[in-house]
Design a protein around this motif. Sequence first.
Motif, mmCIF file in Angstrom:
data_model
loop_
_atom_site.group_PDB
_atom_site.id
_atom_site.type_symbol
_atom_site.label_atom_id
_atom_site.label_comp_id
_atom_site.label_asym_id
_atom_site.label_seq_id
_atom_site.Cartn_x
_atom_site.Cartn_y
_atom_site.Cartn_z
ATOM 1 N N GLY A 29 -27.621 49.396 37.445
ATOM 2 C CA GLY A 29 -27.668 48.907 36.076
ATOM 3 C C GLY A 29 -26.367 48.230 35.718
ATOM 4 O O GLY A 29 -25.472 48.085 36.549
ATOM 5 N N VAL A 30 -26.244 47.819 34.476
ATOM 6 C CA VAL A 30 -25.004 47.207 33.997
ATOM 7 C C VAL A 30 -24.004 48.321 33.716
ATOM 8 O O VAL A 30 -24.299 49.233 32.935
ATOM 9 C CB VAL A 30 -25.247 46.387 32.719
ATOM 10 N N PRO A 31 -22.830 48.292 34.336
ATOM 11 C CA PRO A 31 -21.868 49.379 34.099
ATOM 12 C C PRO A 31 -21.513 49.510 32.628
ATOM 13 O O PRO A 31 -21.378 48.512 31.908
ATOM 14 C CB PRO A 31 -20.655 48.951 34.931
ATOM 15 N N ASN A 32 -21.375 50.755 32.191
ATOM 16 C CA ASN A 32 -20.926 51.012 30.830
ATOM 17 C C ASN A 32 -19.496 50.500 30.679
ATOM 18 O O ASN A 32 -18.669 50.654 31.574
ATOM 19 C CB ASN A 32 -20.990 52.508 30.524
ATOM 20 N N GLN A 33 -19.206 49.901 29.528
ATOM 21 C CA GLN A 33 -17.900 49.287 29.320
ATOM 22 C C GLN A 33 -17.504 49.406 27.868
ATOM 23 O O GLN A 33 -18.352 49.517 26.981
ATOM 24 C CB GLN A 33 -17.941 47.819 29.744
ATOM 25 N N GLY A 34 -16.204 49.419 27.634
ATOM 26 C CA GLY A 34 -15.705 49.592 26.278
ATOM 27 C C GLY A 34 -15.648 51.054 25.893
ATOM 28 O O GLY A 34 -16.187 51.929 26.573
ATOM 29 N N ASP A 35 -14.989 51.358 24.789
ATOM 30 C CA ASP A 35 -14.886 52.739 24.317
ATOM 31 C C ASP A 35 -16.277 53.315 24.100
ATOM 32 O O ASP A 35 -17.134 52.683 23.476
ATOM 33 C CB ASP A 35 -14.094 52.801 23.012
ATOM 34 N N GLN A 36 -16.499 54.525 24.595
ATOM 35 C CA GLN A 36 -17.808 55.175 24.514
ATOM 36 C C GLN A 36 -17.752 56.325 23.510
ATOM 37 O O GLN A 36 -17.071 57.331 23.737
ATOM 38 C CB GLN A 36 -18.226 55.698 25.891
ATOM 39 N N ASP A 37 -18.450 56.173 22.403
ATOM 40 C CA ASP A 37 -18.525 57.220 21.381
ATOM 41 C C ASP A 37 -19.746 58.088 21.680
ATOM 42 O O ASP A 37 -20.884 57.669 21.457
ATOM 43 C CB ASP A 37 -18.625 56.598 19.996
ATOM 44 N N LEU A 38 -19.510 59.290 22.175
ATOM 45 C CA LEU A 38 -20.588 60.207 22.543
ATOM 46 C C LEU A 38 -20.823 61.265 21.477
ATOM 47 O O LEU A 38 -21.468 62.288 21.738
ATOM 48 C CB LEU A 38 -20.267 60.884 23.880
ATOM 49 N N SER A 39 -20.326 61.010 20.273
ATOM 50 C CA SER A 39 -20.433 62.019 19.206
ATOM 51 C C SER A 39 -21.878 62.386 18.916
ATOM 52 O O SER A 39 -22.175 63.526 18.526
ATOM 53 C CB SER A 39 -19.743 61.515 17.938
ATOM 54 N N GLY A 40 -22.793 61.442 19.100
ATOM 55 C CA GLY A 40 -24.192 61.724 18.850
ATOM 56 C C GLY A 40 -24.824 62.638 19.879
ATOM 57 O O GLY A 40 -25.956 63.112 19.685
ATOM 58 N N LEU A 41 -24.124 62.905 20.969
ATOM 59 C CA LEU A 41 -24.658 63.774 22.021
ATOM 60 C C LEU A 41 -24.146 65.204 21.916
ATOM 61 O O LEU A 41 -24.510 66.041 22.737
ATOM 62 C CB LEU A 41 -24.298 63.205 23.399
ATOM 63 N N ILE A 42 -23.282 65.504 20.938
ATOM 64 C CA ILE A 42 -22.733 66.848 20.812
ATOM 65 C C ILE A 42 -23.039 67.403 19.422
ATOM 66 O O ILE A 42 -23.327 66.666 18.475
ATOM 67 C CB ILE A 42 -21.210 66.874 21.057
ATOM 68 N N SER A 43 -22.995 68.738 19.309
ATOM 69 C CA SER A 43 -23.234 69.388 18.018
ATOM 70 C C SER A 43 -22.555 70.746 18.028
ATOM 71 O O SER A 43 -22.026 71.216 19.056
ATOM 72 C CB SER A 43 -24.738 69.535 17.751
ATOM 73 N N PHE A 44 -22.574 71.407 16.859
ATOM 74 C CA PHE A 44 -22.003 72.740 16.722
ATOM 75 C C PHE A 44 -22.928 73.551 15.826
ATOM 76 O O PHE A 44 -22.680 73.772 14.651
ATOM 77 C CB PHE A 44 -20.593 72.658 16.122
ATOM 78 N N ASN A 45 -24.049 73.960 16.433
ATOM 79 C CA ASN A 45 -25.036 74.725 15.680
ATOM 80 C C ASN A 45 -25.134 76.169 16.143
ATOM 81 O O ASN A 45 -25.512 77.043 15.372
ATOM 82 C CB ASN A 45 -26.407 74.056 15.789
ATOM 83 N N THR A 46 -24.835 76.423 17.431
ATOM 84 C CA THR A 46 -24.854 77.797 17.939
ATOM 85 C C THR A 46 -23.495 78.123 18.539
ATOM 86 O O THR A 46 -22.552 78.415 17.807
ATOM 87 C CB THR A 46 -25.984 77.985 18.969
#
Length: 787
Positions: free
Chosen positions: A450-467
């Motif tokens: 695939g096309v390599p990921n590039q640039g700053d990667q914001d992964l905040s949507g993949l983490i949480s603090f529920n448990t």
Amino acid sequence: MNKFLLSVFLITGFSFTGFAIARISAGPGPAAWNVATSWSPNGIPTVNDDITIAPGHTITINTTQPCRDLVVNGTLSGASGMNLQIAGNFTVNGTTSGNGAISFYTAGKTISGSGVFTSNISFTFGANSTRTILAGTTFSKTGATAIQTNAVVTNLGNVSLGAVNTGSGATWINSTNSTLTLTANGFMNGRVFNASASGNTVALRYTTGTIPLTTSGYFNLTLNSVTTGTKSLAANIIIANNLTMNAGNHLNSNNFDISVGGHWTSAATFTASAGRTVTFNGSSPQNVSNSLGTTTFKRLAIDNNSGVTLTSGTYNLNEVLTINNGTFNTGGRTFTMTSTAVETARIAPITGSGAIAGNFTVQRFISARDTTWADLSSPVQNSTMTDWDNELVLYYGEYPTQYTFDETANDFTPITSPGTALTPGQGFEVFMTGDFTYSNLPNTTLNTIGVPNQGDQDLSGLISFNTEGSNLVGNPFASSISWDAIFAASSGIESTFDMYDFASGNYATFGSGDEIGATQGFWVYTNSPAATLVIPESSKSTSSNSSIRAVSNPSGYFTLNFSGNDPKNTYSHTIKVAANEVSSDGWDLNDHLFRKSPNKLAPYMYTTIDGKKAVINTFNPSNETFSMPVSVVTPSNGYYKIEAAGFENIAEYSCIQLEDKLLNKKTDLLKGEAYSFLSNTSDDSDRFTVHFNKSGNCRTFTALDAAQDNVTILPTSEGNTISFKMTEPVPATVTITNVLGQDVIERMSVLAGNQTLNIALPQDFSGMYIIRIESSKEVITRKYVRK
């Protein structure tokens, strides 16, 4: 003759008998040069005469003869004895033929003409002369050409040369729009060669040799030998415009760098050198084409705002791709970033206007291992689990072999479709096996396309603090990344992270100074609902590590490692302990949660802090004593051991004891030996406590290993007691030796049943000693120290 004319003659150095005369051939001939009647006006040419051979006339020469300007509109025919010395301009509109030599002297003169220059008449450029080959002039020399001391030749035409002999200070300038073809190796070796002028081309037609050194690079360079051979660099090379490699040619970078400002066109082979870079740094769009096999680059750099595009062929990258400016477009061509047991190719931080377009095949080497788990992630966009299904044995049925993790549910989520997207930054827990019979995984190279990921990667949507705040994420880049850079760019996450360690069969904890390899999944732990996770482009490191999972780095910690004695099960688990002023005795951000391994064969251990299971326990060193509970869980009944290390990291505590509450026994860990014990799966997991004490009042005699269930060995002030609890009497031999294997006391033969032996050591004995009990059923060995 007056004094003025005499002075002129002396200054110019000419030797002649009269004024300069323009002479033209007198008839069709053939006529000899050194015959007066061959010329009109009648006379033999001198160094001051301008000579013209008229159309249809032939002049022959086989001796040494001078002239000033020579224009050949007819035919000049040389013989082996010819040495024509030309002090002026040389123009050929007709034909030169035969053999011999022509020498050029004086400065500021030219060679020109649209006629035929025979290849058999050699040229000599005399010492201190300067001569320009004008545009539109074409000639080829098969014999040796001489460029004598301090002579300067400027080429504006189309010239082909064989061997060239040079003197000190000799110079060849390939000027604007000229062409120079070299059929012999060693051109201008150690002299001055300038081939950087706009539009000029140097073509290497010899089979094997080095590429000539130039003062400031080439404009166009072409390899066009008709016989297969290798050209090797002798220094770093700059090609301002096009590099063309025709069929049958090989280019070896020979441990040097190559810079290309135009197109790379190849029907040849290219041998790259480790650690050396091919740079594309033009100002207009550059194309890279290859019509033979696969071109392999070690290091590739893109620095062209107008971009670089692969237009044909297949390509490999072994080391690093650096994009400083412009778009690198693979153009639908296969571009593979390779990975082996030795090295994994990477993409350096992309800077300036740099970008990537088009698919890459990003490889990741996975070393052979027992069936076990791995944390993986995708370094590219728009890929699915099908990519990994081509190399890994994945199952999507009732018991799938791949999972994501849901922090809210605090549980793994199975992946049941090969079409599942490999979302950039998502971590995947994948079971690694060689086939559906669950054989061991062989060495495997994983491909993600695939096309390599590039640039700053914001992964905040993949983490949480529920448990508990446990989140399985992944390295989104085709490069190792620095945890310190990630932690600095993020918020609300703990300073440590976990990766599954296939060697231990458990999760290993990492932190400051550690890196996360390409295609590696890892666990981050949030401590706030507003937590963010950002992986900057600048977090890429220069590492080229070549296997999933790095080695755990316990630097700065006192450690306890828990493992079995079964040679067929080498899995283990480690917890870390530290005493520092910034820590509390209860749970804080310096502690780290325990994560249970998905590997059912792996033993594991943890400590408990404020009701939370932890694998890093930090407490405040103001405590004179500190007791830390340790729980162990074993996959099967058998013998296990706990080994301590890193004592220097908790040196303020001079006594560290491991208490086995099941056997009511304490062991001084500072003695450095493993504590071995029998453990059953039904045992209470909360079996141990580690006591830290600054007073140093550990027992003088300390057992460094544990007891078997039917034999107990304990230290006494005189030596040891050995207690037997056998279901039936068994003959046994007891030996006590020092570390050299020498008997400390006389060996004993006993009928071991239900009794206790008192062992008294010699009063003058000190140091380590070994008790060995051998029977037909088992051999028990224990180590002890007497101070």
